[in-house]
Design an enzyme around this catalytic site. Structure first.
Site, PDB file in Angstrom:
ATOM      1  CB  CYS A   1      -0.948   0.011   1.196  1.00 17.48           C
ATOM      2  SG  CYS A   1      -2.187  -1.266   1.128  1.00 17.48           S
TER       3      CYS A   1
ATOM      4  NE  ARG B   1      -9.771   4.445   1.817  1.00 17.53           N
ATOM      5  CZ  ARG B   1      -8.499   4.832   1.890  1.00 17.53           C
ATOM      6  NH1 ARG B   1      -8.110   5.913   1.241  1.00 17.53           N
ATOM      7  NH2 ARG B   1      -7.638   4.143   2.610  1.00 17.53           N
TER       8      ARG B   1
ATOM      9  CG  HIS C   1      -4.873  -3.531   3.797  1.00 16.10           C
ATOM     10  ND1 HIS C   1      -5.047  -2.623   4.800  1.00 16.10           N
ATOM     11  CD2 HIS C   1      -5.682  -4.568   4.065  1.00 16.10           C
ATOM     12  CE1 HIS C   1      -5.950  -3.098   5.633  1.00 16.10           C
ATOM     13  NE2 HIS C   1      -6.354  -4.266   5.220  1.00 16.10           N
TER      14      HIS C   1
END
Ligand SMILES: [Zn+2]
EC number: 6.3.5.13
Lengths: 430, 237
Positions: free
Chosen positions: B94, B127, B191
């Protein structure tokens, strides 16, 4: 459903208005209060939960200032933080009960709708103790004008929705600094909490320990590393450091500000709950309650919205522990006995969709206990336990878990929706 | 390698650590130890000098402010650059992945990255949150990638790096490709504990850093079940 309740509620409210509300309230608030109570009762009657949210929701739709109206004339304490607030609220309400009737949101409905329902339901009481979601603390301070605010701790919770921990502490700090009349009761062991309370002129510090340090390595004031040793902590770059607490947990008891030690006998498990009791005693003391008066009441509190509830089924004594974030998992391991332990993990909306936090929890305290795992995301947990070298067995249902353990204690530790699922299987124990 | 321990560094856990980033360190150490490879792990904070002699470097996710600070410190420190020049492996996640590129955006400003991977990142309109799945670059010989993504960035991979995977569900770099790799450096938007669902990537890093052609197989039956479940879930969304 909501619309139906609403229509019924309005119809019935007109007939039940008299006698249920405070005479000084504006008419709109009286109507809203009455409708709110009726809706909650209808929701319960319809089998839709305990009614602790819907009544408040409808009441606030009618009168947005209803929570402020319902709070006026009461001495209010708010209890906020990431963990332990439901338990601490229950204990605090029990302690303040020494002085008179206390309204409280005992089902963990900890946002303004839940507060509104709780106050409307209890009618006029001299006191209110309200568990408050940490995101709503500033707003609820404005509405309820509390006498006391208790700050327990701040740590990461539900990554994909929550604000950063430091940002939350900043919101608290700003709001409390603007209300110097509020007496703050705050945890000296949590640097984020100490910083949040540092702008307030009236702070009583308690020490209830901090098991989870990962969210307070860095000073929120200066950005420097925080060091820890022998129970103390201090910033390496600015004056922020652990204040001297006036309420301290020691052995199985609590030391009060005069230096007297009191044995704390609870039906709730673990050292964590002695810390929660210390907090409750400190808050109650702000209202003038002495520990010696409050302690017998604390010892009568058993389970809290199903948490710590014990249920006997097929010769097994099942105890339920809720663990919703890394810090509270560590606390649950501390509270649980050395007995067969079922872990259940879901990742539905209320839990957060991401299971990464499993890797922040050290499950090694479970190596000495027989471990069963279940839940929607049992495989995530399985991989975590394998790397953590914790032997386990996967079961497909709660019933299978029950059949897999010998008669005696079964500890159940679950995150939010997994906990609710198991609670439902056990007929909504309270 | 032989008698010396495998050294794994977790870069700046005080700045770059979201949920579960520690997992990658635990998984690598576990899988090395299970093969009888001695392991030493180090957590190097941002106020400490970055050693250049470790074998594997891990860099995790984080918020904008810490990401920009971490990038500045790593550029000034130079230890990670030296380590990479000496053949160390890197796994970046990330925010850590973005800062290995030439540039990235943090708090609305363009920030210089380390330039260890030929890529640059900017902001997406939306997002990206949810399950991520992709077919990994065939040259790496790995099974499909599965992860959970939660990021606002979009990444453009240059000619001197290759995408790690072609996206089959989720967003990754840009909806088409996901992650990047070059030499022994590997970055991904999966992530947190990305290696939990992708033990083959953990073993790739271990092979890169030990020089072993193959490693003794481990019992990955739980990881395989987790992979099966998550790959199917990504397809269903
Ligand atoms: Zn400081």
């Amino acid at each position: 459903m909501i619309l139906m309740v609403w229509q019924l509620a309005v119809t019935i409210a007109s007939g039940t208005l008299a006698g249920v509300t405070d005479g000084k309230m504006p008419l709109i608030a009286k109507v809203a209060t009455s409708v709110s109570k009726t809706a909650a009762a209808l929701s319960r009657a319809a089998g839709r939960g305990d009614g602790s949210v819907i009544g408040g929701w409808i009441g606030l739709k009618i009168d947005p200032d209803l929570l402020a109206h319902l709070s006026s004339g009461r001495a209010v304490a708010l209890v906020s933080g990431t963990n332990g607030k439901t338990t601490t609220t229950r204990l605090t309400a029990a302690a303040v009960g020494v002085l008179g009737r206390v309204a409280t949101n005992s089902y963990g409905a900890n946002m303004p709708t839940g507060h509104t329902s709780a106050l409307a339901k209890e009618g006029h009481t001299p006191f209110a103790v309200l568990e408050t979601d940490e995101h709503y603390l500033a707003q609820v301070i404005d509405a309820t004008r509390p006498k006391v605010v208790a700050l327990l701790n701040l740590s990461r919770d539900q990554l994909d929705r929550a604000k950063e921990v430091a940002m939350m502490a900043q919101l608290w700090k700003t709001k409390l600094a603007g209300h110097p009349e509020i007496r703050v009761v705050a945890n000296a062991d949590d640097p984020m909490v100490v910083w949040a309370a540092s702008g307030s002129p009236q702070v009583t510090w308690f020490s209830a320990g901090q098991r989870w340090h990962d969210d307070s390595f860095v000073c929120p004031e200066s950005g420097h590393p925080i060091e820890r040793a022998q129970g103390e902590w201090w910033c390496t770059g600015c004056p922020l450091r652990r204040p001297r607490p006036s309420w301290v947990v020691e052995d199985e008891g609590v030391i009060d500000p005069r230096g007297d030690w009191h044995l704390v006998k609870l039906q709730l498990p673990g050292r964590v709950n002695i810390g929660n009791a210390a907090t409750a005693l400190a808050v109650a003391a702000e209202f003038g309650v002495r520990p010696i008066e409050a302690l017998p009441r604390l010892s009568r509190v058993t389970s809290i919205a199903g948490r710590y509830a014990q249920v006997d089924r097929d010769g097994r004594n099942i105890r339920l522990l809720l663990a919703k974030n890394p810090a509270s998992w560590l606390e649950a391991f501390d509270m649980a006995d050395q007995a067969p332990t079922l872990l259940s993990i879901n990742a539905r909306d209320p839990d957060g969709l991401d299971t990464s936090w499993l890797w922040d929890v050290d499950f090694s305290p479970l190596r000495t206990r027989p471990v069963l795992i279940t839940g929607d995301r049992a495989y995530d947990l399985a991989v975590r336990l394998q790397v953590n070298q914790v032997p386990f067995r996967h079961v497909l249902s709660f019933d299978e878990a029950l059949r897999s353990v010998p008669p005696g204690r079964l500890e159940v530790i679950a995150n939010y929706t997994a906990f609710q699922d198991i609670r439902a299987e056990l007929d909504r124990v309270n | 390698m032989s008698t010396e321990a495998l050294r794994i560094v977790w870069i700046y856990p005080d700045l770059l650590s979201t949920y579960g980033d520690r997992g990658n360190l635990l998984i690598l150490a576990h899988r090395a130890a299970a093969r009888g490879i001695p392991v030493e792990t180090y957590e190097v904070r941002s106020d400490q000098q970055m050693p250049s002699t470790a074998d594997i470097y891990l860099i995790g996710g984080g918020e904008d402010g810490p990401q920009a600070l971490a990038s500045q410190r790593l550029i000034t420190d130079g230890g990670l650059h030296r380590a990479v020049n000496q053949g160390a492996s890197v796994l970046a996640i990330c925010a850590g992945y973005q800062l290995l590129g030439h540039s990235f955006f943090a708090k609305g400003a363009k920030c210089a990255g380390l330039g260890l991977l030929d890529l640059s990142s900017d902001r997406g309109v939306t997002r990206a949150v949810g399950e991520l799945r992709g077919d990994v670059d065939a040259r790496l010989g790995l099974p499909p990638l599965t992860g959970f993504e939660n990021h606002g960035g979009r990444t453009h991979v240059g000619a001197h790096a290759a995408p790690l995977a072609r996206v089959t569900a989720g967003v990754g770099n840009d909806g088409q490709t996901e992650g990047a790799w070059a030499g022994k450096i590997l970055g991904t938007y999966s992530h947190g504990p990305a290696l939990a669902r992708n033990p083959a990537i953990a073993d790739l890093l271990l092979r890169w850093s030990t020089g072993a052609d193959r490693l003794a197989p481990l019992d990955d039956s739980w990881a395989d079940r987790l992979r099966g479940e998550r790959l199917a879930a990504a397809g269903a969304v």
